[in-house]
Design a protein around this motif. Structure first.
Motif, PDB file in Angstrom:
ATOM      1  N   ARG A  67      -1.266 -12.160  11.192  1.00 27.51           N
ATOM      2  CA  ARG A  67      -0.053 -12.674  11.835  1.00 27.51           C
ATOM      3  C   ARG A  67       1.191 -12.142  11.134  1.00 27.51           C
ATOM      4  NH1 ARG A  67      -1.243 -19.009  12.649  1.00 27.51           N
ATOM      5  NH2 ARG A  67       0.483 -18.983  11.205  1.00 27.51           N
ATOM      6  N   SER A  68       0.989 -11.437  10.027  1.00 24.58           N
ATOM      7  CA  SER A  68       2.099 -10.881   9.259  1.00 24.58           C
ATOM      8  C   SER A  68       2.279  -9.390   9.573  1.00 24.58           C
ATOM      9  CB  SER A  68       1.821 -11.053   7.761  1.00 24.58           C
ATOM     10  OG  SER A  68       2.608 -10.187   6.986  1.00 24.58           O
ATOM     11  N   GLN A  69       3.474  -9.039   9.997  1.00 24.51           N
ATOM     12  CA  GLN A  69       3.766  -7.623  10.268  1.00 24.51           C
ATOM     13  C   GLN A  69       3.627  -6.807   8.989  1.00 24.51           C
ATOM     14  OE1 GLN A  69       7.774  -5.453  11.172  1.00 24.51           O
ATOM     15  NE2 GLN A  69       7.161  -6.538  13.030  1.00 24.51           N
ATOM     16  N   HIS A  70       4.056  -7.364   7.874  1.00 22.44           N
ATOM     17  CA  HIS A  70       3.961  -6.671   6.585  1.00 22.44           C
ATOM     18  C   HIS A  70       2.494  -6.358   6.252  1.00 22.44           C
ATOM     19  CE1 HIS A  70       5.042  -5.558   2.491  1.00 22.44           C
ATOM     20  NE2 HIS A  70       4.070  -6.345   2.068  1.00 22.44           N
ATOM     21  N   ASP A  71       1.610  -7.350   6.404  1.00 22.92           N
ATOM     22  CA  ASP A  71       0.182  -7.129   6.131  1.00 22.92           C
ATOM     23  C   ASP A  71      -0.397  -6.083   7.079  1.00 22.92           C
ATOM     24  OD1 ASP A  71       0.342  -9.049   4.170  1.00 22.92           O
ATOM     25  OD2 ASP A  71      -0.728 -10.601   5.316  1.00 22.92           O
ATOM     26  N   ASN A  72      -0.017  -6.164   8.342  1.00 20.10           N
ATOM     27  CA  ASN A  72      -0.529  -5.203   9.316  1.00 20.10           C
ATOM     28  C   ASN A  72      -0.045  -3.786   9.017  1.00 20.10           C
ATOM     29  OD1 ASN A  72      -2.168  -6.908  10.806  1.00 20.10           O
ATOM     30  ND2 ASN A  72      -0.518  -7.522  12.175  1.00 20.10           N
ATOM     31  N   LYS A  73       1.189  -3.653   8.543  1.00 18.70           N
ATOM     32  CA  LYS A  73       1.692  -2.321   8.200  1.00 18.70           C
ATOM     33  C   LYS A  73       0.899  -1.746   7.028  1.00 18.70           C
ATOM     34  CE  LYS A  73       6.073  -1.479   8.580  1.00 18.70           C
ATOM     35  NZ  LYS A  73       7.524  -1.468   8.326  1.00 18.70           N
ATOM     36  N   ALA A  74       0.601  -2.590   6.035  1.00 19.62           N
ATOM     37  CA  ALA A  74      -0.186  -2.135   4.878  1.00 19.62           C
ATOM     38  C   ALA A  74      -1.595  -1.728   5.312  1.00 19.62           C
ATOM     39  CB  ALA A  74      -0.248  -3.233   3.820  1.00 19.62           C
ATOM     40  N   LYS A  75      -2.202  -2.512   6.211  1.00 13.48           N
ATOM     41  CA  LYS A  75      -3.544  -2.172   6.707  1.00 13.48           C
ATOM     42  C   LYS A  75      -3.508  -0.881   7.519  1.00 13.48           C
ATOM     43  CE  LYS A  75      -5.278  -6.833   6.726  1.00 13.48           C
ATOM     44  NZ  LYS A  75      -5.475  -8.073   7.427  1.00 13.48           N
ATOM     45  N   ALA A  76      -2.481  -0.715   8.323  1.00 13.59           N
ATOM     46  CA  ALA A  76      -2.367   0.502   9.132  1.00 13.59           C
ATOM     47  C   ALA A  76      -2.199   1.732   8.243  1.00 13.59           C
ATOM     48  CB  ALA A  76      -1.208   0.384  10.123  1.00 13.59           C
ATOM     49  N   LEU A  77      -1.418   1.613   7.174  1.00 13.17           N
ATOM     50  CA  LEU A  77      -1.251   2.739   6.244  1.00 13.17           C
ATOM     51  C   LEU A  77      -2.584   3.116   5.600  1.00 13.17           C
ATOM     52  CD1 LEU A  77       2.133   2.286   4.363  1.00 13.17           C
ATOM     53  CD2 LEU A  77       1.295   4.344   5.483  1.00 13.17           C
ATOM     54  N   LYS A  78      -3.357   2.102   5.215  1.00 11.13           N
ATOM     55  CA  LYS A  78      -4.671   2.369   4.619  1.00 11.13           C
ATOM     56  C   LYS A  78      -5.574   3.066   5.640  1.00 11.13           C
ATOM     57  CE  LYS A  78      -7.444   0.017   1.469  1.00 11.13           C
ATOM     58  NZ  LYS A  78      -7.860  -1.230   0.867  1.00 11.13           N
ATOM     59  N   ARG A  79      -5.524   2.615   6.881  1.00  8.49           N
ATOM     60  CA  ARG A  79      -6.327   3.245   7.933  1.00  8.49           C
ATOM     61  C   ARG A  79      -5.876   4.671   8.203  1.00  8.49           C
ATOM     62  NH1 ARG A  79      -6.453  -2.211  11.551  1.00  8.49           N
ATOM     63  NH2 ARG A  79      -8.044  -3.213  10.253  1.00  8.49           N
ATOM     64  N   LEU A  80      -4.576   4.909   8.114  1.00 10.06           N
ATOM     65  CA  LEU A  80      -4.069   6.264   8.304  1.00 10.06           C
ATOM     66  C   LEU A  80      -4.595   7.170   7.200  1.00 10.06           C
ATOM     67  CD1 LEU A  80      -2.349   8.393   9.694  1.00 10.06           C
ATOM     68  CD2 LEU A  80      -0.370   7.529   8.431  1.00 10.06           C
ATOM     69  N   TRP A  81      -4.580   6.687   5.981  1.00 10.65           N
ATOM     70  CA  TRP A  81      -5.092   7.478   4.858  1.00 10.65           C
ATOM     71  C   TRP A  81      -6.562   7.805   5.092  1.00 10.65           C
ATOM     72  CZ3 TRP A  81      -8.193   6.841   0.305  1.00 10.65           C
ATOM     73  CH2 TRP A  81      -7.946   7.795  -0.682  1.00 10.65           C
ATOM     74  N   HIS A  82      -7.343   6.831   5.538  1.00 14.82           N
ATOM     75  CA  HIS A  82      -8.757   7.086   5.854  1.00 14.82           C
ATOM     76  C   HIS A  82      -8.872   8.100   6.985  1.00 14.82           C
ATOM     77  CE1 HIS A  82      -9.934   2.814   4.263  1.00 14.82           C
ATOM     78  NE2 HIS A  82      -9.500   3.606   3.313  1.00 14.82           N
ATOM     79  N   ALA A  83      -8.029   7.968   8.002  1.00 13.74           N
ATOM     80  CA  ALA A  83      -8.059   8.865   9.165  1.00 13.74           C
ATOM     81  C   ALA A  83      -7.765  10.309   8.768  1.00 13.74           C
ATOM     82  CB  ALA A  83      -7.074   8.393  10.229  1.00 13.74           C
ATOM     83  N   LEU A  84      -6.951  10.504   7.726  1.00 15.73           N
ATOM     84  CA  LEU A  84      -6.672  11.862   7.262  1.00 15.73           C
ATOM     85  C   LEU A  84      -7.965  12.552   6.836  1.00 15.73           C
ATOM     86  CD1 LEU A  84      -3.465  11.199   5.121  1.00 15.73           C
ATOM     87  CD2 LEU A  84      -3.555  12.388   7.323  1.00 15.73           C
ATOM     88  N   PHE A  85      -8.828  11.813   6.147  1.00 17.76           N
ATOM     89  CA  PHE A  85     -10.088  12.386   5.669  1.00 17.76           C
ATOM     90  C   PHE A  85     -11.138  12.456   6.769  1.00 17.76           C
ATOM     91  CE2 PHE A  85      -8.050  10.782   1.800  1.00 17.76           C
ATOM     92  CZ  PHE A  85      -8.017  11.962   1.070  1.00 17.76           C
TER      93      PHE A  85
END
Length: 185
Positions: A67-85
């Motif tokens: 429910r937190s935009q801040h938490d979701n942004k952090a999760k999305a960044l982590k997923r983006l890093w995984h997606a790079l690999f």
């Protein structure tokens, strides 16, 4: 359905995978929106879901479970890093040797003292090693035994490593299908 890999504009994956979170986020278009589904009244009234579009590569990731935009942004960044690999391939020379693969920056520390790949997806070495493993699979047209030989591990160990994370398994099987091989089970 065949998928074409995102464009790296001729630049190696490390161009993006070595960036800090603020640097990586600065290269993204960030969209926020209201997520649908369960989560109570607050979820339906606030724009807490986050979609990141990495402009240089075209990779898109979302996070909407918090429910937190801040938490979701952090999760999305982590997923983006995984997606790079997962999604960006660095072409390897057909003449590459097992010693040269072992010396690749993202793979040098991936194998344990016993010479095997056995780490969880939470290990910071995991995703960079995934990138190299998938690069090698592309080089050898997704033949697992040939990839294992280049990576300096057994075929069984490589299959176990690919099975550590469902998205890695899926990507390996997509590479195998595209090369005309049966999927791994």
């Amino acid at each position: 359905m065949a998928h074409s890999p995102p464009s790296t504009n001729g630049l190696p994956r490390t161009t993006w995978s070595r960036l800090t979170e603020p640097q990586l986020l600065a290269q993204c278009e960030v969209d926020t929106y209201r997520a649908s589904g369960p989560g109570g009244q607050k979820r339906n009234k606030t724009s807490s879901a986050v979609r990141l579009r990495h402009l240089p590569t075209g990779l898109i990731v979302i996070a909407e479970e918090s429910r937190s935009q801040h938490d979701n942004k952090a999760k999305a960044l982590k997923r983006l890093w995984h997606a790079l690999f997962l999604g960006l391939r660095d072409p390897l020379s057909p003449a590459i040797t097992p010693d040269a693969v072992a010396a690749l920056l993202d793979y040098t520390d991936a194998r344990g003292r016993d010479g095997r790949l056995h780490m969880s997806a939470k290990d910071p070495r995991f995703w960079p090693a995934v990138g190299v493993v998938l690069d090698v699979l592309v080089l050898v047209e997704a033949r697992v035994a040939d990839a294992a030989a280049l990576l300096g591990v057994s075929t069984g160990n490589l299959i176990d490593f690919l099975g550590t994370e469902p998205k890695v398994w899926q990507e390996a099987n997509q590479l195998r299908t595209a090369a005309g091989h049966k999927t791994l089970r």
